[in-house]
Every structure is written in C-alpha cells, then in structure tokens.
Scaffold this active site. Structure first.
Site, PDB file in Angstrom:
ATOM      1  N   GLU A 142       5.306   3.046   8.139  1.00  0.00           N
ATOM      2  CA  GLU A 142       5.042   1.806   8.892  1.00  0.00           C
ATOM      3  C   GLU A 142       6.301   1.386   9.655  1.00  0.00           C
ATOM      4  O   GLU A 142       6.235   0.979  10.818  1.00  0.00           O
ATOM      5  CB  GLU A 142       4.608   0.701   7.929  1.00  0.00           C
ATOM      6  CG  GLU A 142       3.201   0.937   7.362  1.00  0.00           C
ATOM      7  CD  GLU A 142       2.840   0.004   6.228  1.00  0.00           C
ATOM      8  OE1 GLU A 142       3.731  -0.616   5.641  1.00  0.00           O
ATOM      9  OE2 GLU A 142       1.638  -0.094   5.926  1.00  0.00           O
ATOM     10  N   GLY A 165       0.811  -1.216   0.000  1.00  0.00           N
ATOM     11  CA  GLY A 165       0.000   0.000   0.000  1.00  0.00           C
ATOM     12  C   GLY A 165       0.843   1.264   0.000  1.00  0.00           C
ATOM     13  O   GLY A 165       0.319   2.364   0.228  1.00  0.00           O
TER      14      GLY A 165
HETATM   15  C1  5RP Z   1       0.759  -1.190   3.271  1.00  0.00           C
HETATM   16  C2  5RP Z   1       1.100  -2.526   3.821  1.00  0.00           C
HETATM   17  C3  5RP Z   1      -0.004  -3.462   4.134  1.00  0.00           C
HETATM   18  O1  5RP Z   1       0.107  -3.862   5.454  1.00  0.00           O
HETATM   19  C4  5RP Z   1       0.087  -4.646   3.223  1.00  0.00           C
HETATM   20  O2  5RP Z   1       0.103  -4.214   1.883  1.00  0.00           O
HETATM   21  C5  5RP Z   1      -1.092  -5.613   3.442  1.00  0.00           C
HETATM   22  O3  5RP Z   1      -2.256  -5.035   2.967  1.00  0.00           O
HETATM   23  P1  5RP Z   1      -3.653  -5.769   3.070  1.00  0.00           P
HETATM   24  O4  5RP Z   1      -4.017  -5.837   4.510  1.00  0.00           O
HETATM   25  O5  5RP Z   1      -4.570  -4.858   2.267  1.00  0.00           O
HETATM   26  O6  5RP Z   1      -3.533  -7.125   2.421  1.00  0.00           O
HETATM   27  O7  5RP Z   1       2.238  -2.868   4.012  1.00  0.00           O
HETATM   28  O8  5RP Z   1       1.895  -0.480   2.893  1.00  0.00           O
END
Ligand code: 5RP
Length: 224
Positions: A107, A101
C-alpha cells in the site's frame, strides 16, 4: 446506517470523484480491505473508462481480475493517476494508520507512486490523535524478536500477529499503547530499525483527500 453502508457510500463517492479524471491511459491504484473491496466492485461499472489498475495486494488483484479489470505489475507502468484505499485511522492532517489487512508495504509503495491518494473510510476511523488502533509493523521473520525489543524501547507493546504471513513473506507485529503525537518522527524511527520492512504510519505520504462516510453523508476532507 450500518458500518458496511457507510463504507459503500464512501466507495461510491470515490468513484464519483475519480471518474471525471479518467481516460484511456489512466492507471488506478487500488487498495486492500473491506472498503477497498466495495470500491473494486463499483470500479467494475466504469472499467471501460481507464486502462487498468495496480493492486496493493494479491487479494485485491484477484478481486479485480474476477471483474475482468486489467491488473498491471507496478514496474510496467509509468505513473498512477490516483490511488484509492481505506485506513484503520485517519487524523485531521490526513495522516493514517494502515495495515489492518497486512498489506501496508505494498500500500505504501503504490501510494508513493501515485499522483493523488484518496482515502475512503467510515467515521469510526476518524481520530484526533493516531494510536488507538495498534500500529502494524512488517518485519523480516528472523528479526521478529529483535524488532519487538526495540519497539518496547520506543514505548509500545508489540504483539505478534499469529498465523499471518504478508504477500512479501514477512510477519506483522501490532504495536499497542502508542500515543502518536509526532507521526512523521515515529514513522521514520520505526522504519530505521534493522529488520523492519515498513510500518503502517502514512505520515510522510499522507492522503491528499479523505472521503469519510458518516450518518449525515460522505464528508470530504483535505489535509490541514
Ligand atoms: C489493509 C488496510 C486497510 O485499508 C485497512 O485495514 C482498512 O480496512 P477496512 O476497509 O476493511 O476497514 O490498511 O492493510
């Protein structure tokens, strides 16, 4: 069960896990993505039991505020009791690939500030070896081609994520075809490339606990 039902079950399990730890002074770190969104929605049900949150993206901050959950700037809090976030892949050492994302840098910062990191994921994210999911790398825009050439030297196939600008104003290269047998070493090597902000390997700071949504229920893993 659908993937969304598994994500909801793990988000609900995270609420059950953190709720007994919370008090009026607690700050909760909140991740980004569809699983984290379910967590935010459930967190609203217990919003009277903690002080507030720090969000790992503008999108999560907006969702938290829509629930009238306080969102603090990280610089204004002393510590974060627990950070809850999803992942794109998790291995048995609870090392992760994150950044699907595009929120990987914030994060990683929130995870680094947190006493405990609870990862919530559906079972599709569980892998023996990281690297099936292309590794996101956040890059200063002017260094995009320079970094891409260096990533090829490290054995990967970087692909520019078109049309995406991170909350920090940068771009993402998704690195395909990496067999990540030493996540700690690769995390450090990529972060050492000039122009890289950070990469989506969470090996230096893995999750402390993984709540994995499976067809047989939510399973709890601690790092091996
Ligand atoms: C965003 C992230 C998310 O935690 C990762 O992409 C998982 O996403 P989802 O819960 O929609 O499967 O790292 O940068």
């Amino acid at each position: 069960m659908t993937q969304d039902e598994l994500k909801k079950a793990t988000a609900r399990a995270a609420i059950d896990y953190i709720a007994p730890k919370l008090d009026d002074h607690s700050i909760v770190g909140v991740g980004t993505g569809s699983t984290a969104n379910f967590f935010i929605d459930y967190l609203a049900e217990i919003k009277g039991q903690f002080d507030g949150t720090v969000a790992s993206s503008e999108a999560s901050a907006e969702r938290l505020k829509a629930h009238d959950i306080p969102v603090y700037d990280l610089n204004s809090v002393d510590s974060i009791l627990v950070y809850v976030d999803g992942a794109d892949e998790a291995n048995p050492a609870l090392q992760l690939i994150k950044g699907g994302g595009a929120a990987l840098t914030r994060e990683k910062i929130v995870a680094a500030c947190s006493d405990e990191f609870v990862c919530i994921a559906d079972e599709s994210k569980w892998v023996p070896v990281l690297g099936g999911f292309p590794l996101p790398v956040e890059v200063i825009p002017m260094a995009r081609s320079l970094v891409a050439r260096e990533l090829v030297k490290l054995g990967g196939d970087p692909v520019y994520r078109q049309g995406v600008t991170t909350d920090n104003g940068n771009v993402i290269l998704d690195v395909h075809n990496l067999q990540i047998t030493d996540p700690l070493e690769l995390e450090a090597a990529i972060n050492n490339l000039t122009g890289v902000v950070t990469n989506g390997l969470f090996a230096q700071r893995p999750a402390d606990i993984l709540l994995l949504g499976t067809a047989g229920g939510v399973k709890t893993f601690t790092a091996k």
